[in-house]
Design a protein around this motif. Structure first.
Motif, PDB file in Angstrom:
ATOM      1  N   LEU A  65      55.441  42.198  47.662  1.00 17.24           N
ATOM      2  CA  LEU A  65      54.012  42.487  47.701  1.00 17.24           C
ATOM      3  C   LEU A  65      53.369  42.172  49.042  1.00 17.24           C
ATOM      4  CD1 LEU A  65      52.956  41.048  44.212  1.00 17.24           C
ATOM      5  CD2 LEU A  65      53.363  43.443  44.806  1.00 17.24           C
ATOM      6  N   THR A  83      48.492  40.665  50.309  1.00 16.05           N
ATOM      7  CA  THR A  83      49.340  41.490  49.460  1.00 16.05           C
ATOM      8  C   THR A  83      48.847  42.932  49.449  1.00 16.05           C
ATOM      9  OG1 THR A  83      48.041  41.174  47.445  1.00 16.05           O
ATOM     10  CG2 THR A  83      49.700  39.496  47.978  1.00 16.05           C
ATOM     11  N   ASN A  85      47.619  44.342  47.145  1.00 13.58           N
ATOM     12  CA  ASN A  85      46.391  44.376  46.351  1.00 13.58           C
ATOM     13  C   ASN A  85      45.205  43.779  47.099  1.00 13.58           C
ATOM     14  OD1 ASN A  85      47.849  45.402  44.089  1.00 13.58           O
ATOM     15  ND2 ASN A  85      48.559  43.327  43.646  1.00 13.58           N
ATOM     16  N   ASP A  86      45.401  43.526  48.413  1.00 13.90           N
ATOM     17  CA  ASP A  86      44.350  42.974  49.276  1.00 13.90           C
ATOM     18  C   ASP A  86      43.915  41.570  48.848  1.00 13.90           C
ATOM     19  OD1 ASP A  86      44.162  45.031  51.139  1.00 13.90           O
ATOM     20  OD2 ASP A  86      42.927  46.225  49.799  1.00 13.90           O
ATOM     21  N   GLU A  87      44.822  40.824  48.247  1.00 18.82           N
ATOM     22  CA  GLU A  87      44.565  39.416  47.964  1.00 18.82           C
ATOM     23  C   GLU A  87      45.201  38.573  49.063  1.00 18.82           C
ATOM     24  OE1 GLU A  87      44.281  38.944  43.184  1.00 18.82           O
ATOM     25  OE2 GLU A  87      46.290  39.263  43.993  1.00 18.82           O
ATOM     26  N   HIS A 423      51.392  55.280  47.287  1.00 13.86           N
ATOM     27  CA  HIS A 423      49.981  54.929  47.286  1.00 13.86           C
ATOM     28  C   HIS A 423      49.163  55.840  48.198  1.00 13.86           C
ATOM     29  CE1 HIS A 423      50.749  51.302  44.995  1.00 13.86           C
ATOM     30  NE2 HIS A 423      51.712  50.996  45.835  1.00 13.86           N
ATOM     31  N   ASP A 426      45.495  56.084  47.719  1.00 16.09           N
ATOM     32  CA  ASP A 426      44.641  55.052  48.280  1.00 16.09           C
ATOM     33  C   ASP A 426      44.327  55.369  49.739  1.00 16.09           C
ATOM     34  OD1 ASP A 426      44.693  53.624  45.928  1.00 16.09           O
ATOM     35  OD2 ASP A 426      46.471  52.489  46.511  1.00 16.09           O
TER      36      ASP A 426
END
Length: 566
Positions: A65, A83, A85-87, A423, A426
């Motif tokens: 990730l 990650t 997921n932009d965390e 992706h 996105d």
């Protein structure tokens, strides 16, 4: 891994017009894939963050990730990563609260950094305390960690346990690059200004005094009317490259790391006069040594050399810029050190360098050639390597993971997710062309045949990482796409990459491409290169086959700059 990649890269196709076909079970028939795809796969070497020991604490699922990462700390025992997921997660010993979690407790498992939730990291650097300076995609600056010398820029000397937004003197500025010395910080704004703060015992803040600087202060003096394009920090010194290719330096100079021919400290920016007539593109600083990369792909080094980090074949310090022959062919000849009146030999047989790497916490140097070869020298796992040594790596980042002490990252890593093409929906948010194509199509596969497969793949990688990793030759095709899609930032990156590949043989072809794609910066660069190497360029087949109108304009412009005067 290649089989895994193949199934994920069949969303786009090249000008051959062939699409991947499905077998009787509905799966993709790999045997029907056109050759260009197979050739491309050989260059898809994903960066393996697992080479840094700290990442051994993460599971394989967690590593998959990772999108960006920075390993830092006095022993390489801290890491921050984002990650897909932009965390943002952090992990490690948490010295002085440098993980930004609000405490000083170490963590052996990744913990999410919620205080920066929703922020996209554009660049990041770290000091020796350590302290961390981060700039977001919006140009905001956040700092945390060690603050004994005001290196966080928040006006105090209290350690910062959570990220603090630094806005004093930066409120109307967009920061695009950050750099940290051991205990001082620099940021570069989009309008070419430099701001500094923190420890200033040797003048590394550039204020003209040796008093510590508690808040961001613009570095002026010789930089007052200059446009800075790149900054870097050594342990206690600072460097800036301006858009004209000049290098300005200030701070500690006990080992000659300022390149001024002396060992006296410099409290305000001073131009490196020995580089007169040479256009520098990038600067990188080690603990007490400096590397620069010129627009013609040559490397110069100066400063401390006790581990051979200058790559000169000895361990003698150098206070003037000294050429580093990283890789040479049989026609490469030695180059003299730059004295106050340098005689710089142009057009040597040395291979072109496209990237240099160093880190203020290490005595290690690395470089990558146009051909993809990665070299290292200096302190390498306890050994002193005094000449550039060819490695088996595909990235300069790997040098610092495997051979630097400590094992840290010299820059914020960008990792391309293995499933990044899945992706693509996105990515369309960032490209008007993709948005309209996907909105207009009801199919799972969108056919795009304007450009070749490698060009499309490079474009998708750019959408994910904001960077490109191509040879200068391949970048010409991407420049075509960037012009067609009106992707101006990508167009600028392509021009920078193409510049690194120019030589006498292809100069006219690149000039023609620059004119064709209205790449004015590249056009001026190619023209200037042709003028500087006029005798050789005019004897090439490219010049003989030059388009009539282009030749006419070239001769006219060359005459105006006095190229044909005796």
């Amino acid at each position: 891994m290649e089989d895994h990649m193949e199934e994920e890269l069949f969303l786009l196709y090249g000008k051959s017009g062939k699409m991947p076909v499905k077998d009787e079970r509905g799966g993709l028939d790999v045997s029907k894939v056109v050759k260009p795809v197979q050739a491309t796969l050989s260059s898809l070497k994903m960066l393996d963050v697992g080479k840094w020991p700290i990442f051994s604490l993460c599971s394989e699922e967690e590593l998959q990730l990772v999108r960006q990462a920075c390993v830092f700390g006095s022993a390489g025992n801290e890491v921050l990563y984002t990650t897909v997921n932009d965390e943002i997660f952090v992990l490690g010993t948490n010295c002085c609260g440098c993980l930004g979690l609000g405490d000083v407790q170490s963590t052996i498992e990744p913990r999410r950094l919620d205080s920066l939730s929703g922020k996209k990291i554009a660049c990041l650097s770290y000091g020796s305390g350590p302290h961390v300076v981060l700039a977001t995609a919006e140009g905001e600056v956040f700092t945390w960690g060690h603050n004994g010398y005001s290196q966080l820029g928040n006006g105090t000397t209290n350690h910062g346990l959570v990220p603090c937004h630094i806005s004093t003197n930066l409120s109307n500025k967009q920061v695009i690059e950050v750099a940290c010395g051991s205990y001082h910080s620099l940021v570069l704004t989009s309008d070419g200004e430099v701001f500094a703060w923190g420890y200033n015992n040797s003048g590394q803040v550039g204020s003209g005094s040796t008093a510590n600087q508690p808040i961001p202060r613009r570095v002026t003096g010789c930089l007052q009317n200059k446009v800075v394009v790149n900054v870097a920090c050594g342990q206690m010194c600072s460097m800036a490259v301006v858009n004209t290719g000049e290098v300005y330096v200030w701070g500690y100079n006990g080992n000659g790391q300022l390149g001024l021919g002396s060992s006296g400290n410099q409290p305000t920016p001073c131009r490196v006069a020995a580089l007169q007539g040479i256009r520098v593109q990038r600067v990188a600083c080690g603990y007490a040594h400096t590397l620069v990369l010129t627009d013609e792909g040559q490397v110069y080094a100066w400063g401390a050399n006790s581990y051979g980090q200058l790559g000169t074949g000895n361990k003698s310090n150098q206070s003037y810029p000294t050429p580093v022959v990283v890789e040479k062919d049989s026609s490469c000849r030695s180059q003299p050190s730059l004295s106050p009146t340098p005689d710089f030999p142009r057009g040597t047989g040395c291979s072109r360098i496209t990237e240099i790497a160093a880190c203020h916490s290490a005595h290690t140097s690395a470089a990558k050639t146009q051909g993809g070869h990665v070299y290292m020298w200096g302190q390498c796992r306890g050994q002193s390597v005094t000449l550039p040594h060819l490695t088996h790596f595909s990235s300069t980042d790997d040098v610092f993971a495997c051979f630097a002490t400590p094992a840290v990252t010299w820059r914020l890593l960008s990792v391309v997710p293995r499933n990044y093409v899945r992706h693509v929906c996105d990515s369309e948010k960032r490209c008007e062309h993709f948005r309209s194509s996907l909105e207009d199509s009801e199919d799972d596969i969108v056919e795009m045949s304007e450009f070749s497969y490698p060009v499309y793949r490079a474009f998708l990688e750019y959408l994910y990482t904001d960077s490109i990793s191509l040879s200068p030759e391949e970048a010409v095709g991407l420049l075509d796409l960037a012009t067609f899609y009106r992707e101006n930032r990508l167009k600028k990156l392509c021009q920078q990459t193409i510049k690194q590949g120019i030589c006498e043989e292809n100069a006219i072809a690149l000039l023609s491409a620059a004119v064709k794609y209205d790449a004015q910066d590249l056009e001026e660069f190619c023209f200037r290169f042709c003028i500087n190497h006029l005798t050789v360029v005019t004897q090439t087949s490219g010049f003989a086959e030059m388009d009539h109108d282009l030749l006419k304009n070239f001769i006219s412009k060359a005459s105006r700059v006095g190229a044909f005067k005796n």
